[in-house]
Design a protein around this motif. Structure first.
Motif, PDB file in Angstrom:
ATOM      1  N   PRO A 408       0.822  -1.229   0.000  1.00 40.75           N
ATOM      2  CA  PRO A 408       0.000   0.000   0.000  1.00 40.75           C
ATOM      3  C   PRO A 408       0.848   1.268   0.000  1.00 40.75           C
ATOM      4  N   ASP A 409       2.120   1.135   0.369  1.00 42.24           N
ATOM      5  CA  ASP A 409       3.013   2.309   0.405  1.00 42.24           C
ATOM      6  C   ASP A 409       3.706   2.542  -0.945  1.00 42.24           C
ATOM      7  N   TRP A 410       3.341   1.792  -1.965  1.00 48.53           N
ATOM      8  CA  TRP A 410       3.974   1.967  -3.277  1.00 48.53           C
ATOM      9  C   TRP A 410       3.181   2.901  -4.189  1.00 48.53           C
ATOM     10  N   VAL A 411       2.187   3.563  -3.677  1.00 47.84           N
ATOM     11  CA  VAL A 411       1.407   4.447  -4.556  1.00 47.84           C
ATOM     12  C   VAL A 411       1.581   5.906  -4.166  1.00 47.84           C
ATOM     13  N   LEU A 412       1.395   6.776  -5.143  1.00 43.38           N
ATOM     14  CA  LEU A 412       1.376   8.207  -4.852  1.00 43.38           C
ATOM     15  C   LEU A 412       0.049   8.505  -4.188  1.00 43.38           C
ATOM     16  N   LYS A 413       0.078   9.002  -2.981  1.00 44.46           N
ATOM     17  CA  LYS A 413      -1.191   9.401  -2.345  1.00 44.46           C
ATOM     18  C   LYS A 413      -0.929  10.377  -1.213  1.00 44.46           C
ATOM     19  N   LEU A 414      -1.910  11.217  -1.027  1.00 40.35           N
ATOM     20  CA  LEU A 414      -1.779  12.303  -0.062  1.00 40.35           C
ATOM     21  C   LEU A 414      -2.259  11.849   1.310  1.00 40.35           C
ATOM     22  N   PRO A 433      12.969   3.227  -5.849  1.00 36.80           N
ATOM     23  CA  PRO A 433      13.742   2.263  -6.649  1.00 36.80           C
ATOM     24  C   PRO A 433      13.153   0.852  -6.620  1.00 36.80           C
ATOM     25  N   ARG A 434      12.448   0.493  -5.536  1.00 40.34           N
ATOM     26  CA  ARG A 434      11.846  -0.853  -5.485  1.00 40.34           C
ATOM     27  C   ARG A 434      10.695  -0.950  -6.494  1.00 40.34           C
ATOM     28  N   VAL A 435      10.001   0.154  -6.687  1.00 41.81           N
ATOM     29  CA  VAL A 435       8.917   0.152  -7.685  1.00 41.81           C
ATOM     30  C   VAL A 435       9.527   0.095  -9.093  1.00 41.81           C
ATOM     31  N   GLN A 436      10.602   0.829  -9.282  1.00 43.10           N
ATOM     32  CA  GLN A 436      11.279   0.778 -10.593  1.00 43.10           C
ATOM     33  C   GLN A 436      11.701  -0.659 -10.902  1.00 43.10           C
ATOM     34  N   GLN A 437      12.242  -1.321  -9.881  1.00 43.97           N
ATOM     35  CA  GLN A 437      12.684  -2.708 -10.076  1.00 43.97           C
ATOM     36  C   GLN A 437      11.482  -3.608 -10.406  1.00 43.97           C
ATOM     37  N   PHE A 438      10.372  -3.356  -9.713  1.00 53.01           N
ATOM     38  CA  PHE A 438       9.155  -4.150  -9.961  1.00 53.01           C
ATOM     39  C   PHE A 438       8.707  -4.005 -11.419  1.00 53.01           C
ATOM     40  N   VAL A 439       8.699  -2.759 -11.899  1.00 52.87           N
ATOM     41  CA  VAL A 439       8.242  -2.515 -13.275  1.00 52.87           C
ATOM     42  C   VAL A 439       9.213  -3.164 -14.270  1.00 52.87           C
ATOM     43  N   THR A 479       8.889  15.538  -6.785  1.00 53.40           N
ATOM     44  CA  THR A 479       8.134  14.365  -7.261  1.00 53.40           C
ATOM     45  C   THR A 479       7.870  14.395  -8.767  1.00 53.40           C
ATOM     46  N   TYR A 480       7.329  15.522  -9.262  1.00 50.98           N
ATOM     47  CA  TYR A 480       6.962  15.555 -10.692  1.00 50.98           C
ATOM     48  C   TYR A 480       8.173  15.268 -11.582  1.00 50.98           C
ATOM     49  N   ILE A 481       9.292  15.892 -11.250  1.00 48.67           N
ATOM     50  CA  ILE A 481      10.480  15.728 -12.104  1.00 48.67           C
ATOM     51  C   ILE A 481      11.093  14.337 -11.919  1.00 48.67           C
ATOM     52  N   ASP A 482      11.195  13.898 -10.659  1.00 44.92           N
ATOM     53  CA  ASP A 482      11.845  12.602 -10.421  1.00 44.92           C
ATOM     54  C   ASP A 482      11.012  11.440 -10.957  1.00 44.92           C
ATOM     55  N   TYR A 483       9.676  11.603 -11.017  1.00 51.40           N
ATOM     56  CA  TYR A 483       8.845  10.534 -11.580  1.00 51.40           C
ATOM     57  C   TYR A 483       9.245  10.301 -13.046  1.00 51.40           C
ATOM     58  N   VAL A 484       9.329  11.391 -13.802  1.00 47.58           N
ATOM     59  CA  VAL A 484       9.621  11.243 -15.237  1.00 47.58           C
ATOM     60  C   VAL A 484      11.041  10.704 -15.420  1.00 47.58           C
ATOM     61  N   LYS A 485      11.963  11.164 -14.580  1.00 46.55           N
ATOM     62  CA  LYS A 485      13.342  10.655 -14.695  1.00 46.55           C
ATOM     63  C   LYS A 485      13.381   9.155 -14.361  1.00 46.55           C
ATOM     64  N   ALA A 486      12.549   8.747 -13.391  1.00 42.49           N
ATOM     65  CA  ALA A 486      12.488   7.323 -13.038  1.00 42.49           C
ATOM     66  C   ALA A 486      11.902   6.518 -14.205  1.00 42.49           C
TER      67      ALA A 486
END
Ligand code: DGJ
Length: 714
Positions: A408-414, A433-439, A479-486
């Motif tokens: 549940p902690d792998w999603v963007l949420k407020l 990075p764990r989500v990047q690895q998952f994808v 967040t916005y910039i690092d998401y696209v870089k990821a």
């Protein structure tokens, strides 16, 4: 050839107090920058290619600072703003050296190093010039050596200055299923912003592209203009600011909205590439320059071929099983296209993906629908002589999924706010990075287990809302910039292992259409709206910036027009079908099979030829465009009649781009069985000059009719 431009040179400004000139030339354009005696970098000229002698005179003219930092005497939109560790929000940038490096016979990169004399901040400005294509790219690298992180609150990839009497901005806007609507308006004093704040994608409401005409409006073949686009799959911003002296600055880059970037010492913030071209011969030339650059440099496998395909989304949605799919392989073969593309709905077991409210994130084959797995499907397709492609949406998750239950902690949420769903799904925190690895693992394992998979459709069906990255903790404004870089870093890694696999970029219709992503993708999905009338406009819009081989266009059952009209529209892009072939009549099937044969014969001209927009649907009840190969031996004309009024008499359509001296045979193709060509000039021979001055009587007064004409040198 480029001549002296490509001779490597470098200069150190500190060595001499003399003024220096840095020239970036392409075949038909020049950007002249001047480094003043105190190191200030000026833009002295940008426009039509000038001679060396003229450029030398230009260097005396130091009128506008090229890349304006905030916090000094300039009171307009800055290119860059930095807040230093001690809270000082100013920068004073001086050039300390510059160099030009030859990459190949066509491409050279000029880099100017700017530094602040007091604070240890460095900005590298890069200008990459593609000589033959007349295209420039600019981007920056921002870094520092301060004791603590600095905040970079503005970070333009490009700042360009213009001095004209009038400025005409062409922008492209829309929404889901109504993408790329073209609008032209005169810029007035003050600032006009074209931007997006969607996070996972660049566009939906505004596309990251523009054309800016100087003095007068441009036409297809006349007028002076700059066409620009940002290669960034996230929030973008173009700011057009007209000052009290009628000078214009255009600031292009990532959107500074909610993105004060916290930058550690020694780390580099590299901004996306702003790709632009100057044309003194109207919009057509600008588009051809961008297309040619895209094929040579901007798109993965830009010079290569594309697969024709049958997709099952429109015909089956989530309702299919192994047996049905095997039947569709037969239909793929029958149609004559290269590949079958399996869309959404093939995965998830605990929460089966039978509609869009469950299963996203659980990338195991659904045992009920596909008891023998993907491997069996790939083998069956291969045995039947067709390739197999597959849909994924790896950055997203349904709350009703095992993935969400486990992470549940792998999603963007407020925090302290309800989860905000769009299409019943949430965005994964790809910055983690764990989500990047998952994808990465999900895609890699699927391809390793099923090496026969020949194609991927990579979807992304929502934008960011309630944006908060649990991983980034107190650095939320990254967040916005690092998401696209990821996103890019996952693709970079995948491309190292799978360098050539074709992947379609899709984003709930359009949305992710930009040259940042197209480095990793071979094509894109321009819109979920496949009604051919709408597609004429949507594809027309994209044609200003993207070559036809990147535009996936499928024949579907949207719209009530004839199968011929639907097919003729789809054939101006990368042809596919997403239709129930079994429901076709005998004649419809025969027509479609012949269309595929015609398309395969002509695809190299459509994909790689020079495109000429001849008659514009925005101002006419018809649309005509054509492609001509480089040697001017083969051309294809697409002609669509939209809603002509009763009794309309059309003028002949004058062709372009042919050799006036050559003789061509004109032949209408893609005729429906039993019909014959009504083209007066059909099967006759004409000089290129005749076709370009007198033209072809190809338009008809009946609505939703169309013609495709093959033009072949004798
Ligand atoms: C949105 C895409 O644009 C469609 O083509 C289709 O792939 C659906 N997603 C599947 O969910």
């Amino acid at each position: 050839m480029i001549g002296c431009l490509l001779v490597f040179f470098a200069g150190s400004i500190n060595m001499s107090k003399a003024q220096k000139q840095v020239v970036v030339n392409t075949q038909n354009s020049s950007l002249v920058l001047t480094i003043g005696k105190d190191g200030t970098l000026y833009q002295s000229y940008f426009g039509k290619r000038t001679s060396d002698a003229t450029q030398k005179q230009l260097s005396e003219k130091q009128d506008v600072e090229s890349y304006v930092p905030a916090g000094g005497h300039d009171l307009f939109e800055p290119a860059i703003r930095v807040v230093h560790t001690d809270g000082n929000p100013s920068l004073q940038l001086k050039a300390v050296d510059y160099k030009t490096e030859k990459i190949n016979d066509d491409n050279a990169v000029t880099t100017i190093t700017l530094k602040d004399a007091v604070y240890p901040v460095k900005v590298l400005l890069h200008f990459s010039a593609f000589y033959k294509e007349d295209v420039l790219k600019s981007w920056t690298e921002i870094s520092h050596q301060e004791a603590k992180p600095i905040r970079v609150t503005n970070f333009a990839s490009s700042m360009l200055h213009f001095n004209a009497d009038h400025y005409w901005l062409t922008q492209f806007h829309g929404d889901w299923a109504e993408e790329m609507k073209m609008q032209e308006s005169e810029l007035t004093s003050g600032i006009k912003i074209v931007d997006s704040k969607l996070g996972t994608r660049a566009d939906m409401y505004q596309t990251p592209v523009f054309m800016l005409s100087l003095n007068d409006k441009s036409t297809e073949n006349t007028g002076e203009l700059v066409a620009g686009t940002l290669g960034w799959t996230g929030n973008f911003q173009f700011a057009f600011e007209l000052d009290p002296t009628n000078k214009l600055r255009v600031v292009s880059g990532m959107n500074p909205y909610a993105s004060d970037y916290v930058l550690d010492a020694g780390k580099v913030l590299t901004t996306p590439e702003f790709v632009f071209t100057y044309s003194a011969q109207g919009k057509g030339k600008a588009s051809r320059s961008l297309h040619s650059w895209a094929r040579n440099y901007g798109v993965l496998n830009g010079k290569g071929s594309r697969y024709t395909l049958l997709n099952n989304w429109e015909a089956t949605q989530f309702d299919f099983d192994e047996k049905k799919l095997e039947g569709l392989f037969d239909e793929t073969k029958q149609l004559g296209v290269d590949m079958f593309l399996l869309d959404d709905g093939w995965f998830a077991n605990k929460y089966p993906r039978n509609n869009d409210d469950a299963g996203l994130g659980d990338w195991q084959e659904n045992k009920k629908k596909l008891p023998n797995g993907l491997g069996h499907l790939v083998r069956e397709a291969t045995d039947k002589g067709v390739k197999f492609g597959i849909w994924i949406e790896p950055e997203m998750v349904n709350p009703k999924s095992e993935l969400y239950e486990q992470h549940p902690d792998w999603v963007l949420k407020l925090q302290n706010r309800p989860e905000d769903y769009f299409r019943n799904q949430l965005v994964l925190d790809l910055v983690n990075p764990r989500v990047q690895q998952f994808v990465y693992d999900m895609v890699d394992q699927m391809l390793t287990k099923n090496p026969g998979i020949a194609y991927i459709k990579w979807d992304c069906n929502r934008m960011m809302t309630n944006t908060f990255s649990p991983y980034l903790k107190d650095r939320q404004s990254n967040t916005y910039i690092d998401y696209v870089k990821a996103f890019y870093s996952v693709l970079e890694k995948l491309r190292q292992k799978y360098p050539t696999l074709p992947i379609m970029l899709c984003s709930g219709g359009s949305g992710r259409i930009d040259y940042g992503a197209l480095k990793y993708f071979t094509e894109f999905w321009p819109s979920d709206n496949t009604d051919p009338y709408e597609r004429v406009f949507i594809q027309w819009g994209y044609s200003y910036f993207f070559p036809s081989k990147t535009l996936s266009s499928h024949v579907t059952s949207w719209g009530k027009q004839s199968l011929k009209f639907r097919t003729d529209v789809a054939m101006m892009g990368r042809l596919g079908f997403d239709i129930d072939v079994a429901k076709m009549t005998k004649d419809e099937l025969k027509f479609s099979q012949d269309a595929v044969v015609n398309y395969k014969r002509l695809s190299s001209v459509i994909w790689n030829g020079n495109m000429y927009r001849l008659i514009d649907p925005y101002h006419n009840e018809r649309a005509d465009l054509m492609y001509v190969d480089d040697s001017k031996t083969k051309a294809v004309l697409f002609s669509y009649n939209l809603h002509p009024r009763y009794g309309t008499d059309w003028t002949p359509v004058k062709l372009e781009g042919l050799d006036p001296e050559k003789t061509y045979t004109v032949k209408e193709i893609n005729l429906f069985p039993g019909s014959h060509s009504e083209l007066a000039e059909n099967s006759k021979q004409f000089t290129g000059e005749y076709l370009m001055t007198t033209g072809l009587n190809v338009s008809k007064s009946k609505e939703y009719t169309s013609s495709i004409v093959e033009i072949t040198q004798q």
